[in-house]
Scaffold this active site. Structure first.
Site, PDB file in Angstrom:
ATOM      1  N   ASP A 140      26.529 -36.971  44.805  1.00 33.11           N
ATOM      2  CA  ASP A 140      26.584 -38.012  44.513  1.00 33.11           C
ATOM      3  C   ASP A 140      26.963 -39.533  44.750  1.00 33.11           C
ATOM      4  O   ASP A 140      27.456 -39.542  45.899  1.00 33.11           O
ATOM      5  CB  ASP A 140      27.170 -37.737  43.018  1.00 33.11           C
ATOM      6  CG  ASP A 140      28.505 -38.330  43.281  1.00 33.11           C
ATOM      7  OD1 ASP A 140      28.523 -37.206  44.416  1.00 33.11           O
ATOM      8  OD2 ASP A 140      29.400 -38.322  42.641  1.00 33.11           O
ATOM      9  N   ASP A 159      28.428 -43.510  51.129  1.00 36.40           N
ATOM     10  CA  ASP A 159      28.625 -42.865  50.426  1.00 36.40           C
ATOM     11  C   ASP A 159      28.356 -42.024  49.791  1.00 36.40           C
ATOM     12  O   ASP A 159      28.132 -42.413  48.402  1.00 36.40           O
ATOM     13  CB  ASP A 159      30.109 -43.619  49.806  1.00 36.40           C
ATOM     14  CG  ASP A 159      30.946 -42.987  49.177  1.00 36.40           C
ATOM     15  OD1 ASP A 159      31.212 -42.207  48.605  1.00 36.40           O
ATOM     16  OD2 ASP A 159      31.944 -43.608  47.714  1.00 36.40           O
ATOM     17  N   GLU A 201      31.726 -36.126  43.173  1.00 37.25           N
ATOM     18  CA  GLU A 201      32.802 -36.130  43.515  1.00 37.25           C
ATOM     19  C   GLU A 201      33.037 -37.473  42.870  1.00 37.25           C
ATOM     20  O   GLU A 201      34.200 -38.068  42.848  1.00 37.25           O
ATOM     21  CB  GLU A 201      32.515 -36.478  45.248  1.00 37.25           C
ATOM     22  CG  GLU A 201      34.004 -36.270  45.968  1.00 37.25           C
ATOM     23  CD  GLU A 201      34.219 -38.432  46.201  1.00 37.25           C
ATOM     24  OE1 GLU A 201      35.427 -38.394  46.171  1.00 37.25           O
ATOM     25  OE2 GLU A 201      33.567 -39.467  45.566  1.00 37.25           O
ATOM     26  N   ASP A 245      33.837 -38.169  54.055  1.00 41.41           N
ATOM     27  CA  ASP A 245      33.574 -39.000  52.815  1.00 41.41           C
ATOM     28  C   ASP A 245      34.255 -40.174  53.844  1.00 41.41           C
ATOM     29  O   ASP A 245      34.698 -41.236  52.137  1.00 41.41           O
ATOM     30  CB  ASP A 245      33.925 -37.685  51.931  1.00 41.41           C
ATOM     31  CG  ASP A 245      33.100 -38.989  50.563  1.00 41.41           C
ATOM     32  OD1 ASP A 245      32.860 -39.945  51.009  1.00 41.41           O
ATOM     33  OD2 ASP A 245      34.167 -39.183  50.124  1.00 41.41           O
ATOM     34  N   HIS A 249      30.796 -48.285  47.164  1.00 39.47           N
ATOM     35  CA  HIS A 249      30.782 -49.154  45.466  1.00 39.47           C
ATOM     36  C   HIS A 249      30.719 -50.475  45.788  1.00 39.47           C
ATOM     37  O   HIS A 249      30.979 -51.008  44.512  1.00 39.47           O
ATOM     38  CB  HIS A 249      32.341 -48.318  45.035  1.00 39.47           C
ATOM     39  CG  HIS A 249      32.848 -46.989  44.865  1.00 39.47           C
ATOM     40  ND1 HIS A 249      33.732 -46.793  44.802  1.00 39.47           N
ATOM     41  CD2 HIS A 249      32.058 -46.155  45.696  1.00 39.47           C
ATOM     42  CE1 HIS A 249      33.650 -45.133  44.547  1.00 39.47           C
ATOM     43  NE2 HIS A 249      32.553 -45.283  45.931  1.00 39.47           N
TER      44      HIS A 249
END
Ligand SMILES: [Zn+2]
Length: 400
Positions: A80, A139, A172, A195, A377
């Site tokens: 995700d 990510d 996650e 990650d 993000h």
């Protein structure tokens, strides 16, 4: 497919998770991407490939040559992407970076070394960027692409390697990635999550974390006749807040410094509720912080009357360090793996939690490795092509 082509294929699926959806996975498209990955693993020749009913993918590559019977090593990444930034219709683009600002295709979003000084080290690199309107999804699709390419390379080359277990998890980014992970189904006793950010990063320390809920009970009386009778819960709560050390907040701490953080305060004269979180890497200091809050409430109860302050503290997660230290070869091997591709490794304490931390406490010691991506993000997320390629080699080193 090489690792870059594979990465671009994965980011063509917009897989933002959805905190408002109780289901697992929280967004159906994660199942579609998972199906594609599971199919790839089968074609590559992994054994016992499974996409389970919650969307978790498991697979196993038997060892080869003189390492055939060595203990298996595991690699885990999540499918995700963060719901905090738009994640559909990603339009990746290549940039041959020669320094200075990068203007993205939307014509207004700029990635600048003024804001991101680490860019200065990337002159001469080919970067994959977005068009400025979405995240990129390095990510953690970079992690997924690196792991899948690793097992493909191992299978093709036929060189000696340890058995390799892989798993890809949903959700996650909304804190649920470890929830339905079946540690007993996963065919390795030690693993890495892939990650992290900038290439070279190894993370095996994270916060110990607790949540505090404080209920302050006051006594309300008409303000005109309140003398010696009113106990204003708002002012009482404020008294508690003022007892917390002023410099020990997120805004004044870094690295290994713990903190108290007030997240929410609601109420009136009769009842005031304070929500806070407590964080510290050091277990002893963490315990002391919790004790400090309890003692403060004890004192305030002695001032305002028993039961005025009700303090509830719950542990949320723990520092994985203690679980990793008995298997410190995981860290030493990772350092050697980075050096083997000419990258100097660095370790940083995570000022938060990771899925690997939770897995470590579920019985699967699991430090975190970099993916090679930057600015997660964010619409300014990017990854150098060379990082995708080097990380695949780093993972390969860890199977030897
Ligand atoms: Zn991630």
């Amino acid at each position: 497919m090489n690792v870059t082509e594979r990465f671009l294929k994965y980011v063509s699926y917009g897989t933002n998770s959805d905190d408002a959806n109780e289901k697992c996975p929280s967004s159906p498209v994660q199942l579609e991407l998972g199906k594609f990955i599971a199919e790839e693993l089968k074609v590559i020749g992994l054994e016992r490939v499974e996409q389970d009913e919650n969307g978790y993918i498991y697979g196993f590559l038997p060892g080869e040559g003189e390492l055939k019977n060595a203990p298996a090593i595991g690699f885990i990444a999540h499918m995700d992407t963060s719901p905090s930034v738009p994640g559909d219709n990603i339009k990746p683009a290549f940039v041959d970076y020669n320094g200075g600002d990068i203007l993205l295709a939307d014509g207004k979003t700029v990635i600048s070394p003024v804001d991101f000084p680490e860019m200065t080290a990337l002159k001469g690199e080919k970067l994959i960027v977005t068009d400025g309107t979405t995240l990129l999804g390095a990510d953690d699709k970079a992690g997924v692409a690196e792991i899948v390419t690793l097992v493909e390379n191992l299978k093709k080359s036929g060189t000696a390697h340890r058995p390799v277990a892989v798993a890809f998890t949903p959700d996650e980014e909304i804190g649920r990635g470890a929830n339905l992970f079946r540690v007993d189904r996963f065919e390795a006793k030690l693993a890495y999550t892939v990650d992290g950010g900038n290439i070279g990063g190894i993370e095996y320390e994270n916060f110990n974390a607790a949540g505090l809920r404080l209920k302050v009970h006051g006594v309300n009386i008409h303000p005109g006749s309140a003398k010696n009778k009113m106990k204003n819960a708002i002012l009482m709560a404020n008294q508690f807040l003022n007892m917390l050390p002023e410099a020990e907040t997120p805004a004044h701490t870094e690295k290994y410094e713990g903190f108290y953080h007030i997240c929410d305060i609601t109420g009136d004269e009769t009842l005031c509720t304070v929500i806070a979180i407590i964080r510290d890497h050091d277990l002893k200091k963490f315990a002391e912080r919790k004790e400090f809050c309890r003692k403060a409430c004890e004192y305030l109860n002695s001032v305002w009357g028993e039961g005025s302050f009700e303090c509830e503290i719950r542990d949320s997660y723990f520092n994985m360090r203690e679980q990793i230290l008995p298997h410190f070869e995981l860290i030493e091997n990772a350092e050697a793996a980075f050096r083997s591709v000419g990258v100097e490794p660095f370790t940083e304490p995570v000022r938060g939690g990771t899925d690997g931390a939770r897995l470590s406490f579920m019985g699967l010691p699991c430090p975190n490795l970099s993916t090679g991506g930057y600015n997660f993000h964010s619409c300014r997320e990017y990854i150098p092509v060379s990082s995708l390629e080097k990380m695949t080699k780093v993972l390969e080193f860890l199977t030897k």
